[in-house]
Design a protein around this motif. Structure first.
Motif, PDB file in Angstrom:
ATOM      1  N   GLU A  38       0.913  -1.452   0.024  1.00  0.00           N
ATOM      2  CA  GLU A  38      -0.139  -0.225  -0.085  1.00  0.00           C
ATOM      3  C   GLU A  38       1.106   1.176   0.154  1.00  0.00           C
ATOM      4  O   GLU A  38       0.560   2.245  -0.573  1.00  0.00           O
ATOM      5  CB  GLU A  38      -0.846   0.029   1.468  1.00  0.00           C
ATOM      6  CG  GLU A  38      -1.783   1.099   1.420  1.00  0.00           C
ATOM      7  CD  GLU A  38      -2.597   1.089   2.640  1.00  0.00           C
ATOM      8  OE1 GLU A  38      -2.507   2.055   3.718  1.00  0.00           O
ATOM      9  OE2 GLU A  38      -2.925  -0.050   3.126  1.00  0.00           O
ATOM     10  N   ILE A  39       1.804   1.381   0.917  1.00  0.00           N
ATOM     11  CA  ILE A  39       2.851   2.404   1.069  1.00  0.00           C
ATOM     12  C   ILE A  39       3.709   2.672  -0.304  1.00  0.00           C
ATOM     13  O   ILE A  39       3.763   3.960  -0.832  1.00  0.00           O
ATOM     14  CB  ILE A  39       3.800   2.338   2.044  1.00  0.00           C
ATOM     15  CG1 ILE A  39       2.982   2.170   3.314  1.00  0.00           C
ATOM     16  CG2 ILE A  39       4.749   3.393   1.902  1.00  0.00           C
ATOM     17  CD1 ILE A  39       3.911   1.979   4.703  1.00  0.00           C
ATOM     18  N   ILE A  40       4.038   1.508  -1.037  1.00  0.00           N
ATOM     19  CA  ILE A  40       4.801   1.693  -2.324  1.00  0.00           C
ATOM     20  C   ILE A  40       3.888   2.162  -3.299  1.00  0.00           C
ATOM     21  O   ILE A  40       4.084   3.107  -4.206  1.00  0.00           O
ATOM     22  CB  ILE A  40       5.374   0.454  -2.658  1.00  0.00           C
ATOM     23  CG1 ILE A  40       6.535  -0.292  -1.602  1.00  0.00           C
ATOM     24  CG2 ILE A  40       5.975   0.324  -3.991  1.00  0.00           C
ATOM     25  CD1 ILE A  40       6.969  -1.439  -1.748  1.00  0.00           C
ATOM     26  N   ARG A  49      12.748   0.731  -7.670  1.00  0.00           N
ATOM     27  CA  ARG A  49      12.809   1.895  -6.942  1.00  0.00           C
ATOM     28  C   ARG A  49      12.606   1.636  -5.337  1.00  0.00           C
ATOM     29  O   ARG A  49      13.422   2.054  -4.355  1.00  0.00           O
ATOM     30  CB  ARG A  49      11.993   3.267  -7.057  1.00  0.00           C
ATOM     31  CG  ARG A  49      12.105   4.251  -6.241  1.00  0.00           C
ATOM     32  CD  ARG A  49      13.389   4.919  -6.252  1.00  0.00           C
ATOM     33  NE  ARG A  49      13.285   6.169  -5.442  1.00  0.00           N
ATOM     34  CZ  ARG A  49      14.106   6.480  -4.274  1.00  0.00           C
ATOM     35  NH1 ARG A  49      14.916   5.706  -4.002  1.00  0.00           N
ATOM     36  NH2 ARG A  49      13.858   7.528  -3.509  1.00  0.00           N
ATOM     37  N   ALA A  50      11.380   0.969  -5.068  1.00  0.00           N
ATOM     38  CA  ALA A  50      11.351   0.371  -3.749  1.00  0.00           C
ATOM     39  C   ALA A  50      12.323  -0.525  -3.215  1.00  0.00           C
ATOM     40  O   ALA A  50      12.618  -0.416  -2.154  1.00  0.00           O
ATOM     41  CB  ALA A  50       9.786  -0.188  -3.625  1.00  0.00           C
ATOM     42  N   ALA A  51      12.604  -1.466  -4.134  1.00  0.00           N
ATOM     43  CA  ALA A  51      13.615  -2.573  -3.488  1.00  0.00           C
ATOM     44  C   ALA A  51      14.935  -1.790  -3.221  1.00  0.00           C
ATOM     45  O   ALA A  51      15.473  -2.162  -2.284  1.00  0.00           O
ATOM     46  CB  ALA A  51      14.057  -3.367  -4.746  1.00  0.00           C
ATOM     47  N   LEU A  61      11.107  -8.598  -3.600  1.00  0.00           N
ATOM     48  CA  LEU A  61      10.004  -7.582  -3.275  1.00  0.00           C
ATOM     49  C   LEU A  61       8.691  -7.962  -4.335  1.00  0.00           C
ATOM     50  O   LEU A  61       7.423  -7.929  -3.763  1.00  0.00           O
ATOM     51  CB  LEU A  61      10.402  -6.183  -3.762  1.00  0.00           C
ATOM     52  CG  LEU A  61       9.231  -5.113  -3.595  1.00  0.00           C
ATOM     53  CD1 LEU A  61       8.781  -4.867  -2.211  1.00  0.00           C
ATOM     54  CD2 LEU A  61       9.836  -3.714  -3.877  1.00  0.00           C
ATOM     55  N   SER A  62       8.820  -8.377  -5.314  1.00  0.00           N
ATOM     56  CA  SER A  62       7.848  -8.930  -6.294  1.00  0.00           C
ATOM     57  C   SER A  62       6.973  -9.997  -5.503  1.00  0.00           C
ATOM     58  O   SER A  62       5.796 -10.049  -5.583  1.00  0.00           O
ATOM     59  CB  SER A  62       8.331  -9.180  -7.520  1.00  0.00           C
ATOM     60  OG  SER A  62       7.120  -9.532  -8.573  1.00  0.00           O
ATOM     61  N   LEU A  84      10.265   2.440   5.465  1.00  0.00           N
ATOM     62  CA  LEU A  84       9.542   3.284   4.505  1.00  0.00           C
ATOM     63  C   LEU A  84       9.065   4.481   5.262  1.00  0.00           C
ATOM     64  O   LEU A  84       7.921   5.019   5.163  1.00  0.00           O
ATOM     65  CB  LEU A  84       8.247   2.214   4.053  1.00  0.00           C
ATOM     66  CG  LEU A  84       8.343   1.458   3.065  1.00  0.00           C
ATOM     67  CD1 LEU A  84       7.400   0.293   2.855  1.00  0.00           C
ATOM     68  CD2 LEU A  84       8.941   2.139   1.770  1.00  0.00           C
ATOM     69  N   GLY A  85       9.636   4.548   6.446  1.00  0.00           N
ATOM     70  CA  GLY A  85       9.143   5.886   7.210  1.00  0.00           C
ATOM     71  C   GLY A  85       8.223   5.598   8.531  1.00  0.00           C
ATOM     72  O   GLY A  85       7.836   6.525   9.227  1.00  0.00           O
TER      73      GLY A  85
END
Length: 110
Positions: A38-40, A49-51, A61-62, A84-85
């Motif tokens: 959800e965040i990504i 980028r997320a990875a 990640l996938s 992710l903060g």
């Protein structure tokens, strides 16, 4: 002639309904994986980028985002949420009055 379909009420945990031995752990991991995804998506990041931000491979990640998270620990998922903060807080509740086993619950603050 109408077709009759027998319905069974869910426990609220699909893994328990399917008799997985680690149903509670899988439920918690599914909630954590869902929040990571959800965040990504909200940030409109590519998986690559997320990875990079998360420090894991894009294929890993996938897999996580497709619900294949058996090889990823709950601790690792919490680490990903922190990257992710998100602040992570683990609260251990007071003792129960009964001898029933306690439960693990994921609560996302808004």
């Amino acid at each position: 002639m109408p077709i009759l379909i027998e319905l069974e009420k869910s426990t609220g945990n699909v893994y328990a309904d399917l008799d997985f031995p680690d149903a509670e752990e899988m439920r918690v991991k599914a909630q954590l994986a869902s929040k990571i995804g959800e965040i990504i998506r909200a940030r409109r990041w590519t998986q690559q980028r997320a990875a990079e931000v998360l420090g894991i491979s894009q294929p890993k990640l996938s897999q996580l985002m497709r619900g294949h998270f058996r090889g990823i620990s709950e601790a690792k998922m919490l680490e990903l949420l922190a990257r992710l903060g998100r602040d992570i807080q683990i609260v251990v509740g007071p003792p129960r009055r009964s001898t029933k086993v306690g439960r693990v619950e994921v609560v996302f603050a808004t």
